[in-house]
Design an enzyme around this catalytic site. Structure first.
Site, PDB file in Angstrom:
ATOM      1  N   ASP A  94      10.072 -10.164   1.269  1.00  0.00           N
ATOM      2  CA  ASP A  94      11.632  -9.653   1.482  1.00  0.00           C
ATOM      3  C   ASP A  94      11.827  -9.410   3.100  1.00  0.00           C
ATOM      4  O   ASP A  94      10.989  -8.910   3.770  1.00  0.00           O
ATOM      5  CB  ASP A  94      11.443  -8.270   0.828  1.00  0.00           C
ATOM      6  N   HIS A 123       8.938  -0.510   1.693  1.00  0.00           N
ATOM      7  CA  HIS A 123       7.969  -0.335   0.403  1.00  0.00           C
ATOM      8  C   HIS A 123       7.005  -1.234   0.561  1.00  0.00           C
ATOM      9  O   HIS A 123       7.113  -2.519   0.850  1.00  0.00           O
ATOM     10  CB  HIS A 123       9.156  -0.622  -0.665  1.00  0.00           C
TER      11      HIS A 123
HETATM   12 MN    MN Z   1      13.025  -4.460   0.989  1.00  0.00          MN
HETATM   13 MN    MN Z   2      15.228  -6.714   1.589  1.00  0.00          MN
END
Ligand code: MN
Ligand code: MN
Length: 295
Positions: A98, A160
């Site tokens: 991500d 996260h």
């Molecule tokens: Mn993220």
């Molecule tokens: Mn992201």
């Protein structure tokens, strides 16, 4: 004790692909380009390189902080001065990365302060990662940098941990200190993602941003739905990827089983910038996985 994934190489490859897709998205975000065209180019890059998007590319603009992806018939065209977040995920068999960056469309340098604040903040946050070290050290480093530039961290959004097929794992990495007592574990995969704003640093829910996710396995009763679940599992997806008439009908019928994501808007209408990397908690500190391949 260390918790390295057994297929670490797969996570590395997915992260490099995500980073290459991020860079492509930043380059393609020029004045007059339809937002949908940028999304399709980014997602095609991920698939052409042997991964799958881990979520629909988020192309949130200006006071939109996150969770907007173009709809099937999106008509929006990028304009000079737009502050565009290109937030990209790629996965290979659930091994996911991500990563995000922010670009001012047209390169006018009106928003450099915001863009530099998050790029410096993500770098500072990454430098503060230690196996066994406090998550709060990272949060403090991020907030210090953003506040040092006279801006606010968006405290409602966090980094996260990432686990297989679970983009947002149980460990949050806040963008301000005093919010976490967790520590990092060697071998963990974590996304660190500061957001900075010239607003108040809080978000509120806006309209539906065209992103949904299965909460659980819908079972075999509806074969179209079962096929969609087999393809996306519990990762976020969008109608642009499932727009055959029978797929649209199945999704409409199963709406209660789907989580829907609203666009996150800065509460005071402030401009928002974001930078994000996926890292591996190594023996000495963070190793950035979402590094763009050369060229
Ligand atoms: Mn993220
Ligand atoms: Mn992201």
């Amino acid at each position: 004790m260390a918790r390295y994934p057994p297929d670490l190489e797969r996570w590395r490859v997915a992260a490099r692909i995500a980073a290459g897709a991020r860079e492509l998205g930043l380059r393609r975000a020029t004045p007059g380009t339809p937002r949908r065209e940028v999304a399709e180019a980014v997602e095609a890059y991920i698939r052409d390189h042997g991964a799958e998007p881990a979520f629909p590319v988020n192309l949130s603009r200006n006071n939109e902080a996150a969770h907007y992806t173009p709809s099937v018939d999106d008509a929006a065209v990028l304009a000079a001065g737009d502050l565009l977040k290109v937030d990209v995920g790629a996965h290979i068999e659930g091994a996911a990365a991500d990563t995000a960056d922010t670009v001012e469309v047209g390169g006018g340098h009106h928003h450099d302060h915001l863009v530099l604040a998050v790029r410096e903040a993500v770098r500072d946050g990454i430098a503060a990662v230690r196996p066994g070290g406090a998550v709060d050290d990272v949060s403090a480093a991020i907030a210090r940098r953003i506040r040092g530039r006279g801006l606010h961290p968006v405290v409602d959004l966090t980094g996260h941990s990432i686990e297989r097929y679970v983009l947002h794992g149980p460990k949050a990495i806040p963008n301000a200190p005093g919010r976490s007592t967790a520590t990092f574990e060697e071998g963990e995969i974590v996304a660190i993602e500061p957001f900075a704003t010239n607003g108040v640093g809080h978000i509120e829910n806006g309209a539906f941003g065209n992103i949904v996710r299965f909460r659980a396995d819908p079972g075999a009763a509806d074969p179209v739905l079962a096929r969609l679940f087999d393809r996306f599992r519990t990762l976020p997806f969008t109608a642009r990827w499932a727009d055959a008439p029978e797929e649209r009908a199945a999704l409409a019928k199963a709406r209660k089983r789907l989580q829907t994501y609203p666009v996150f808007l800065e509460q005071a209408g402030g401009l928002v910038a974001q930078a994000e990397h996926t890292i591996l908690v190594g023996p000495e500190g963070a190793e950035v996985l979402s590094v763009a391949p050369p060229g």
